[in-house]
Design a protein around this motif. Sequence first.
Motif, PDB file in Angstrom:
ATOM      1  N   ALA B  73      12.093  16.462 -89.455  1.00 26.21           N
ATOM      2  CA  ALA B  73      13.403  16.516 -88.816  1.00 26.21           C
ATOM      3  C   ALA B  73      13.618  15.329 -87.889  1.00 26.21           C
ATOM      4  N   THR B  74      12.693  15.119 -86.955  1.00 25.31           N
ATOM      5  CA  THR B  74      12.914  14.038 -85.984  1.00 25.31           C
ATOM      6  C   THR B  74      11.771  13.033 -85.909  1.00 25.31           C
ATOM      7  N   ASP B  75      10.532  13.461 -86.180  1.00 24.18           N
ATOM      8  CA  ASP B  75       9.389  12.547 -86.012  1.00 24.18           C
ATOM      9  C   ASP B  75       9.346  11.434 -87.054  1.00 24.18           C
ATOM     10  N   LEU B  76       9.241  11.820 -88.319  1.00 19.70           N
ATOM     11  CA  LEU B  76       8.950  10.833 -89.365  1.00 19.70           C
ATOM     12  C   LEU B  76      10.055   9.790 -89.582  1.00 19.70           C
ATOM     13  N   PRO B  77      11.337  10.184 -89.510  1.00 19.60           N
ATOM     14  CA  PRO B  77      12.369   9.162 -89.727  1.00 19.60           C
ATOM     15  C   PRO B  77      12.219   7.993 -88.763  1.00 19.60           C
ATOM     16  N   LYS B  78      11.668   8.263 -87.592  1.00 21.12           N
ATOM     17  CA  LYS B  78      11.446   7.214 -86.600  1.00 21.12           C
ATOM     18  C   LYS B  78      10.047   6.606 -86.758  1.00 21.12           C
ATOM     19  N   GLN B  79       9.046   7.493 -86.866  1.00 18.88           N
ATOM     20  CA  GLN B  79       7.653   7.029 -86.848  1.00 18.88           C
ATOM     21  C   GLN B  79       7.265   6.176 -88.051  1.00 18.88           C
ATOM     22  N   THR B  80       7.633   6.607 -89.265  1.00 26.56           N
ATOM     23  CA  THR B  80       7.108   5.893 -90.435  1.00 26.56           C
ATOM     24  C   THR B  80       7.563   4.434 -90.464  1.00 26.56           C
ATOM     25  N   PRO B  81       8.882   4.146 -90.295  1.00 23.18           N
ATOM     26  CA  PRO B  81       9.267   2.726 -90.271  1.00 23.18           C
ATOM     27  C   PRO B  81       8.601   1.974 -89.113  1.00 23.18           C
ATOM     28  N   GLU B  82       8.411   2.654 -88.000  1.00 23.14           N
ATOM     29  CA  GLU B  82       7.810   2.013 -86.830  1.00 23.14           C
ATOM     30  C   GLU B  82       6.344   1.638 -87.103  1.00 23.14           C
ATOM     31  N   TYR B  83       5.566   2.593 -87.601  1.00 26.66           N
ATOM     32  CA  TYR B  83       4.135   2.331 -87.791  1.00 26.66           C
ATOM     33  C   TYR B  83       3.830   1.538 -89.056  1.00 26.66           C
ATOM     34  N   ALA B  84       4.776   1.497 -89.982  1.00 22.81           N
ATOM     35  CA  ALA B  84       4.584   0.658 -91.177  1.00 22.81           C
ATOM     36  C   ALA B  84       4.535  -0.824 -90.789  1.00 22.81           C
ATOM     37  N   LYS B  85       4.963  -1.135 -89.579  1.00 24.81           N
ATOM     38  CA  LYS B  85       4.849  -2.523 -89.100  1.00 24.81           C
ATOM     39  C   LYS B  85       3.396  -2.910 -88.839  1.00 24.81           C
ATOM     40  N   PHE B  86       2.568  -1.892 -88.533  1.00 24.62           N
ATOM     41  CA  PHE B  86       1.189  -2.184 -88.124  1.00 24.62           C
ATOM     42  C   PHE B  86       0.122  -1.677 -89.098  1.00 24.62           C
ATOM     43  N   PHE B  87       0.494  -0.695 -89.894  1.00 24.45           N
ATOM     44  CA  PHE B  87      -0.516   0.000 -90.712  1.00 24.45           C
ATOM     45  C   PHE B  87      -0.020   0.252 -92.140  1.00 24.45           C
ATOM     46  N   ASN B  88      -0.970   0.444 -93.059  1.00 22.08           N
ATOM     47  CA  ASN B  88      -0.655   1.183 -94.275  1.00 22.08           C
ATOM     48  C   ASN B  88      -0.458   2.624 -93.821  1.00 22.08           C
ATOM     49  N   THR B  89       0.571   3.303 -94.324  1.00 17.46           N
ATOM     50  CA  THR B  89       0.831   4.666 -93.848  1.00 17.46           C
ATOM     51  C   THR B  89       1.026   5.649 -94.996  1.00 17.46           C
ATOM     52  N   ILE B  90       0.823   6.916 -94.655  1.00 19.25           N
ATOM     53  CA  ILE B  90       1.117   8.035 -95.545  1.00 19.25           C
ATOM     54  C   ILE B  90       1.931   9.017 -94.722  1.00 19.25           C
ATOM     55  N   ASP B  91       3.031   9.541 -95.287  1.00 14.37           N
ATOM     56  CA  ASP B  91       3.703  10.648 -94.606  1.00 14.37           C
ATOM     57  C   ASP B  91       4.074  11.734 -95.605  1.00 14.37           C
ATOM     58  N   SER B  92       4.496  12.883 -95.061  1.00 17.90           N
ATOM     59  CA  SER B  92       4.857  14.017 -95.917  1.00 17.90           C
ATOM     60  C   SER B  92       6.337  14.360 -95.737  1.00 17.90           C
ATOM     61  N   PHE B  93       7.156  13.324 -95.577  1.00 17.88           N
ATOM     62  CA  PHE B  93       8.591  13.523 -95.356  1.00 17.88           C
ATOM     63  C   PHE B  93       9.181  14.417 -96.446  1.00 17.88           C
ATOM     64  N   ASP B  94       9.737  15.562 -96.047  1.00 12.27           N
ATOM     65  CA  ASP B  94      10.125  16.532 -97.079  1.00 12.27           C
ATOM     66  C   ASP B  94      11.584  16.987 -97.026  1.00 12.27           C
ATOM     67  N   THR B  95      12.440  16.218 -96.345  1.00  6.56           N
ATOM     68  CA  THR B  95      13.868  16.529 -96.408  1.00  6.56           C
ATOM     69  C   THR B  95      14.422  15.846 -97.662  1.00  6.56           C
ATOM     70  N   HIS B  96      14.424  16.598 -98.786  1.00  7.04           N
ATOM     71  CA  HIS B  96      14.740  16.001-100.089  1.00  7.04           C
ATOM     72  C   HIS B  96      15.994  15.125-100.069  1.00  7.04           C
ATOM     73  N   ALA B  97      17.054  15.620 -99.432  1.00  8.69           N
ATOM     74  CA  ALA B  97      18.339  14.909 -99.469  1.00  8.69           C
ATOM     75  C   ALA B  97      18.279  13.562 -98.753  1.00  8.69           C
ATOM     76  N   LYS B  98      17.351  13.420 -97.806  1.00  9.58           N
ATOM     77  CA  LYS B  98      17.308  12.180 -97.031  1.00  9.58           C
ATOM     78  C   LYS B  98      16.214  11.217 -97.482  1.00  9.58           C
ATOM     79  N   ILE B  99      15.560  11.529 -98.597  1.00 10.56           N
ATOM     80  CA  ILE B  99      14.485  10.654 -99.071  1.00 10.56           C
ATOM     81  C   ILE B  99      14.989   9.235 -99.364  1.00 10.56           C
ATOM     82  N   PRO B 100      16.142   9.063-100.048  1.00  9.26           N
ATOM     83  CA  PRO B 100      16.573   7.681-100.325  1.00  9.26           C
ATOM     84  C   PRO B 100      16.721   6.829 -99.066  1.00  9.26           C
ATOM     85  N   GLU B 101      17.311   7.394 -98.005  1.00  7.60           N
ATOM     86  CA  GLU B 101      17.500   6.562 -96.813  1.00  7.60           C
ATOM     87  C   GLU B 101      16.172   6.323 -96.078  1.00  7.60           C
TER      88      GLU B 101
END
Lengths: 328, 328
Positions: B73-101
């Motif tokens: 809901a609130t963590d991953l949309p912010k965290q994944t783009p942020e930490y992808a700057k520094f790391f290879n990352t894995i997330d479990s983002f599961d809001t199907h409708a918002k996956i493209p964005e």
Amino acid sequence: MSIRIGILGYGNLGRGVECAIRQNPDMELKAVFTRRNPETVKILTEGVNVYSVDEAEHMAGEIDVLILCGGSATDLPKQTPEYAKFFNTIDSFDTHAKIPEHFDAVDAAAKESGHVSIISVGWDPGMFSLNRLYANAILPEGKDYTFWGKGVSQGHSDAVRRVEGVKDARQYTIPKEEALKAVRAGENPDLTTREKHLRECFVVAEEGADLAKIEETIKTMPNYFDEYDTIVHFISEEEMQKNHSGIPHGGFVIRSGKTGWNGEHNHLIEYNLKLDSNPEFTSSVLVAYARAAYRMSKEGQSGCKTVFDVAPAYLSAKDGAELRKHLL
Amino acid sequence: MSIRIGILGYGNLGRGVECAIRQNPDMELKAVFTRRNPETVKILTEGVNVYSVDEAEHMAGEIDVLILCGGSATDLPKQTPEYAKFFNTIDSFDTHAKIPEHFDAVDAAAKESGHVSIISVGWDPGMFSLNRLYANAILPEGKDYTFWGKGVSQGHSDAVRRVEGVKDARQYTIPKEEALKAVRAGENPDLTTREKHLRECFVVAEEGADLAKIEETIKTMPNYFDEYDTIVHFISEEEMQKNHSGIPHGGFVIRSGKTGWNGEHNHLIEYNLKLDSNPEFTSSVLVAYARAAYRMSKEGQSGCKTVFDVAPAYLSAKDGAELRKHLL
């Protein structure tokens, strides 16, 4: 432009590939190659020619992927390395024990010619293998189970047909319900060959044949039947024709595994298939992987691949954005 | 050298990742990052430190893959783009409708920094998505069915907890047997929401609460319950503690399709999961994809990926020759 497919070998599998191509608008059947006299081979697709297998290599420029529809015993070990010199290829090589040597032979040919050759495509090896790999990677502490059937085993049917006094035969491999149930309950049973599958034979005997002797010969046949519970039914030719002319198959791949700091949680991953036509389903898998071979080749990849090496997105006619939107 | 994993966020999912790493000898837990006071967070692995999330980017050189264990809901949309700057990352983002964005935001960050970020990893999205893709590619003419459960829906449990007079609640999503049976029989039914799933709620009410009113409020709650048959049980706190403290889940992905020149043969492909612990299974999938991200990054790949883009072999600790020999 559509992906131009060639079929080499027009038996059940070749005909299945022809049918599958019709279901995929991004593909077109370009040619069928046969070892028989091409004039005697009638195919279903209008406007497509049947050629002698000797013509194949001269048509390399007109075909994007050649799907090899021969058998694993003698055809594919020779054909796949040979045709990988001229084409991107797909085969359904299914002699599990000989996959490593087949891979090496095909890899050398495909690398030298700069083609992509995907081997051992189908459902086992193929989709079942994929499911074993995924489940093992996710649950490293666990146990694998593969059950086959209910379905017709061509090899076992042939073995019964070779018994003296047998005119025709069909053998069904059937997973035992109790075994499946124990696995699904997470009991992690150790199962013997006899506990996993049942073998059921439908036999048309020659007139005057010794039925008791036929039954005994089948049930004690080494490798094929002696380690199984086998049921033998004698039926008429009409009954064989009416009830046993299909080639259904299927099966189950199950992994039972544990997670948690002390392995306190159980998980069950199951993949199962129920197929009306074993060759047509296999063909449908071959055609999906032909799309992948075409794309991987376009990207400049080469060499021998298996289903393990192919990113799933390559199989679909849809592009990445569409897949993420609709299937993820 | 083992693959060094960092965990960001130490809830059920983070703890599950920690447990999964222990099952994979080629991996090691390097650090846990938390938004809480690190001194208050006790982890299971000896000799590994818990740091404030602010420390993470300074440890980029010591971590091969960062697994983001926050919410969609609130963590991953912010965290994944942020930490992808520094790391290879894995997330479990599961809001199907918002996956493209989410994909686009992460892709831009990961491409710029040269990292691999695999998003929407788990079982749905994740393993279920993969099975939808494979089955659709193999059987282009067919119909998809996804059933969830039996399992605890966190969102629905939370919704019930917000009802006046409710002290605690657990909601189970249950696939309806008749619906599953019709799908497995190849009947290709058109199923309404109500026909597919049943919702069963276990509720601990406040003392003196109006039980009839609670039940009515739950059953008519828009979006969550009004389109379903819902069963409400009132139970004691002890019973809740004793019988409903687990987080089981699971479900079924089924594709029913046709092959043959005239669609004369039916086929059924089914994938199902039965999970004692939803977060631990999800974590196990995350860890397998962390291995893939590490390897793809080593090969020089970058950008955002999903499970569709990852060749299965990357998930396994075994090499290609071993996989072909033992799992193909």
